[in-house]
Design a protein around this motif. Structure first.
Motif, mmCIF file in Angstrom:
data_model
loop_
_atom_site.group_PDB
_atom_site.id
_atom_site.type_symbol
_atom_site.label_atom_id
_atom_site.label_comp_id
_atom_site.label_asym_id
_atom_site.label_seq_id
_atom_site.Cartn_x
_atom_site.Cartn_y
_atom_site.Cartn_z
ATOM 1 N N TRP A 210 40.320 33.640 -10.802
ATOM 2 C CA TRP A 210 40.499 32.227 -10.470
ATOM 3 C C TRP A 210 39.180 31.581 -10.074
ATOM 4 C CZ3 TRP A 210 44.408 29.669 -12.085
ATOM 5 C CH2 TRP A 210 45.654 30.285 -12.223
ATOM 6 N N ILE A 211 38.363 32.289 -9.306
ATOM 7 C CA ILE A 211 37.065 31.736 -8.897
ATOM 8 C C ILE A 211 36.222 31.405 -10.117
ATOM 9 C CG2 ILE A 211 34.876 32.268 -7.746
ATOM 10 C CD1 ILE A 211 36.500 33.935 -5.726
ATOM 11 N N ASP A 212 36.184 32.312 -11.081
ATOM 12 C CA ASP A 212 35.408 32.074 -12.304
ATOM 13 C C ASP A 212 35.891 30.824 -13.018
ATOM 14 O OD1 ASP A 212 33.853 34.299 -11.862
ATOM 15 O OD2 ASP A 212 34.932 35.588 -13.275
ATOM 16 N N GLN A 213 37.189 30.660 -13.079
ATOM 17 C CA GLN A 213 37.729 29.538 -13.827
ATOM 18 C C GLN A 213 37.568 28.218 -13.087
ATOM 19 O OE1 GLN A 213 41.556 30.854 -15.752
ATOM 20 N NE2 GLN A 213 40.863 32.785 -14.905
ATOM 21 N N TYR A 214 37.707 28.230 -11.759
ATOM 22 C CA TYR A 214 37.453 27.019 -10.996
ATOM 23 C C TYR A 214 35.966 26.657 -11.027
ATOM 24 C CZ TYR A 214 42.193 27.062 -9.115
ATOM 25 O OH TYR A 214 43.547 27.025 -8.989
ATOM 26 N N THR A 215 35.113 27.667 -11.074
ATOM 27 C CA THR A 215 33.675 27.408 -11.177
ATOM 28 C C THR A 215 33.350 26.683 -12.473
ATOM 29 O OG1 THR A 215 33.115 29.351 -9.826
ATOM 30 C CG2 THR A 215 31.382 28.473 -11.251
ATOM 31 N N ALA A 216 33.949 27.143 -13.560
ATOM 32 C CA ALA A 216 33.741 26.475 -14.844
ATOM 33 C C ALA A 216 34.262 25.046 -14.804
ATOM 34 C CB ALA A 216 34.429 27.252 -15.961
ATOM 35 N N ALA A 217 35.412 24.852 -14.171
ATOM 36 C CA ALA A 217 36.026 23.524 -14.117
ATOM 37 C C ALA A 217 35.238 22.567 -13.238
ATOM 38 C CB ALA A 217 37.456 23.632 -13.594
ATOM 39 N N ALA A 218 34.448 23.115 -12.309
ATOM 40 C CA ALA A 218 33.718 22.276 -11.363
ATOM 41 C C ALA A 218 32.519 21.586 -11.994
ATOM 42 C CB ALA A 218 33.250 23.127 -10.178
ATOM 43 N N LYS A 219 32.123 22.016 -13.170
ATOM 44 C CA LYS A 219 30.927 21.476 -13.796
ATOM 45 C C LYS A 219 31.291 20.744 -15.088
ATOM 46 C CE LYS A 219 28.099 25.299 -12.053
ATOM 47 N NZ LYS A 219 27.232 26.447 -12.421
ATOM 48 N N ASP A 220 30.866 19.525 -15.181
ATOM 49 C CA ASP A 220 31.094 18.779 -16.415
ATOM 50 C C ASP A 220 30.158 19.297 -17.496
ATOM 51 O OD1 ASP A 220 33.025 17.101 -15.318
ATOM 52 O OD2 ASP A 220 31.505 15.716 -14.551
ATOM 53 N N PRO A 221 30.614 19.351 -18.739
ATOM 54 C CA PRO A 221 29.737 19.811 -19.814
ATOM 55 C C PRO A 221 28.610 18.820 -20.060
ATOM 56 C CG PRO A 221 31.779 18.946 -20.716
ATOM 57 C CD PRO A 221 31.958 19.011 -19.227
ATOM 58 N N ASP A 222 27.456 19.327 -20.428
ATOM 59 C CA ASP A 222 26.297 18.502 -20.733
ATOM 60 C C ASP A 222 26.354 18.119 -22.207
ATOM 61 O OD1 ASP A 222 23.894 17.272 -21.056
ATOM 62 O OD2 ASP A 222 22.651 19.009 -20.539
ATOM 63 N N LEU A 223 26.696 16.876 -22.475
ATOM 64 C CA LEU A 223 26.854 16.425 -23.855
ATOM 65 C C LEU A 223 25.699 15.526 -24.308
ATOM 66 C CD1 LEU A 223 30.674 15.535 -23.904
ATOM 67 C CD2 LEU A 223 29.569 17.717 -24.473
ATOM 68 N N LYS A 224 24.607 15.516 -23.558
ATOM 69 C CA LYS A 224 23.532 14.571 -23.891
ATOM 70 C C LYS A 224 22.884 14.864 -25.239
ATOM 71 C CE LYS A 224 20.036 17.071 -21.150
ATOM 72 N NZ LYS A 224 19.114 16.966 -19.996
ATOM 73 N N ASN A 225 22.916 16.121 -25.678
ATOM 74 C CA ASN A 225 22.328 16.457 -26.968
ATOM 75 C C ASN A 225 23.376 16.675 -28.056
ATOM 76 O OD1 ASN A 225 19.619 16.429 -26.011
ATOM 77 N ND2 ASN A 225 19.935 18.461 -25.096
ATOM 78 N N VAL A 226 24.612 16.313 -27.748
ATOM 79 C CA VAL A 226 25.709 16.472 -28.707
ATOM 80 C C VAL A 226 26.004 15.123 -29.342
ATOM 81 C CG1 VAL A 226 28.115 17.143 -29.006
ATOM 82 C CG2 VAL A 226 26.675 18.371 -27.389
#
Length: 370
Positions: free
Chosen positions: A208-224
């Motif tokens: 759960w910690i791993d998954q909440y950690t991933a959810a806590a960060k917005d993806p960086d789409l500046k180069n997408v």
């Protein structure tokens, strides 16, 4: 070969009329019956509880100055397993939780699996019984433990384990010990094991910690850019939409079908399963995908699992199989967004969210369509 095909709809159901039917899904195994593959994101935490976790991180240094690495996903991982974030209770503005959350009475009766009697230490003040002990609150503290770690976090001059702020701070203090460095995996595991001396419990909380950690960060789409960005933004726009077994298509969310391997029905749930979500997101970029995950693996340029997750690029489909390397056993698909994360509709009872690519078991490579 027939046996292998039975795995195809474990997460992503096909309509009953398709070759892979609900009956086939029922025969396929138990990828959605528990364990860390359940997934998790901030979307499944009541906002007032999430506030309590974040507040505790800010306050714990006053009580355990040497503690390092405390962060809200750690507290969320514990609370998810202990009380499902007090979901279903009323959480007042001051953090008080009602009805109060009580565990089984630990009188050695065997009820709830307890075989050891714990004598009362609080005269029923926190646990409502003066005959024995029982765990209380969203972090399930025994009153005897609360006596040592309980602090007032919301400023009402009462350290109450039934208060979200107080309980979260108490958990942070307890996990920090005398000054653990929770950025070190070994010390984080030790802290969780101290909370509940079970290796299975530790593995569950870490997941759960791993998954909440991933959810806590917005993806960086500046180069997408271009169609890749269209696909990712379409998928991200569905965060919080319920998982629906057999739900979703190129036109958007829809009600699903019955039933998943654990008997969960999508009937009446307007949402997405994993392949319904990918079908919708790619349709926004003009790409028509087959309905189920195993079929989607046959579209575009296949990225072998042996290349690892580092070979994935933003916009790629990412697959999971019961027997990685054997595509007929693919049971799940997500959309990679970069940084080790994917947009994911994991299983019944969850929602569309941002997860670590390690949230699901059996990484089976990817497919590049753009």
């Amino acid at each position: 070969m027939v046996a292998l095909l039975l795995f195809a709809a474990v997460c992503c159901a096909a309509p009953v009329g398709n070759a892979i039917s609900a009956y086939v899904a029922l025969k396929s195994g138990a990828q959605d019956d528990g364990g860390i593959a359940e997934g998790g994101s901030a979307a499944d935490i009541p906002p007032r509880m999430l506030t309590a976790y974040k507040k505790a991180v800010q306050q714990v240094g006053r009580h355990v100055p040497k503690c390092q690495g405390m962060r809200w996903p750690i507290l969320a991982g514990i609370a998810k397993v202990e009380s499902n974030h007090a979901v279903g209770r009323n959480i007042a503005d001051n953090g008080d939780i009602r009805p109060k959350i009580y565990g089984v009475i630990l009188d050695g009766s065997g009820q709830g699996g307890n075989t050891t009697a714990f004598p009362d230490t609080d005269n029923g003040r926190w646990d409502g019984t003066a005959s024995s002990e029982r765990a209380v609150g969203p972090f399930q503290f025994l009153p005897s433990t609360w006596e040592g770690v309980g602090k007032d976090a919301n400023g009402d001059k009462i350290a109450d384990p039934h208060n979200a702020d107080d309980a979260a701070l108490g958990a942070a203090i307890y996990l920090c010990g005398n000054g653990r460095d929770l950025t070190k995996q070994s010390q984080l595991k030790a802290a969780i094991f101290q909370y509940n001396q079970s290796n299975e419990y530790v593995a569950n909380v870490l997941g759960w910690i791993d998954q909440y950690t991933a959810a806590a960060k917005d993806p960086d789409l500046k180069n997408v850019t271009g169609k890749v960005r269209t696909v990712i933004e379409a998928a991200l726009s569905q965060q919080g939409v319920p998982y629906s077994w057999g739900g979703g298509n190129a036109n958007g969310k829809s009600t699903g079908i019955c039933c998943s391997p654990s008997g969960k029905s999508g009937v009446g749930i307007n949402g997405f399963d994993c392949s319904g979500l990918t079908q919708y997101a790619y349709a926004q970029a003009g790409i028509n995908l087959p309905r189920v995950a195993v079929a989607q693996a046959g579209v575009g340029k296949r990225i072998p699992a042996g290349l690892g997750t580092s070979a994935l690029r933003a916009g790629d489909l990412v697959f999971y199989a019961t027997a990685p390397g054997r595509d007929p056993t693919i049971y799940h698909v997500g959309i990679y967004v970069g940084g080790g994360k994917m947009v994911n509709a994991p299983r019944p009872g969850t929602v569309v969210r941002l997860d670590s690519v390690n949230a699901m078991s059996g990484f089976a490579g990817g497919a590049r369509l753009l």
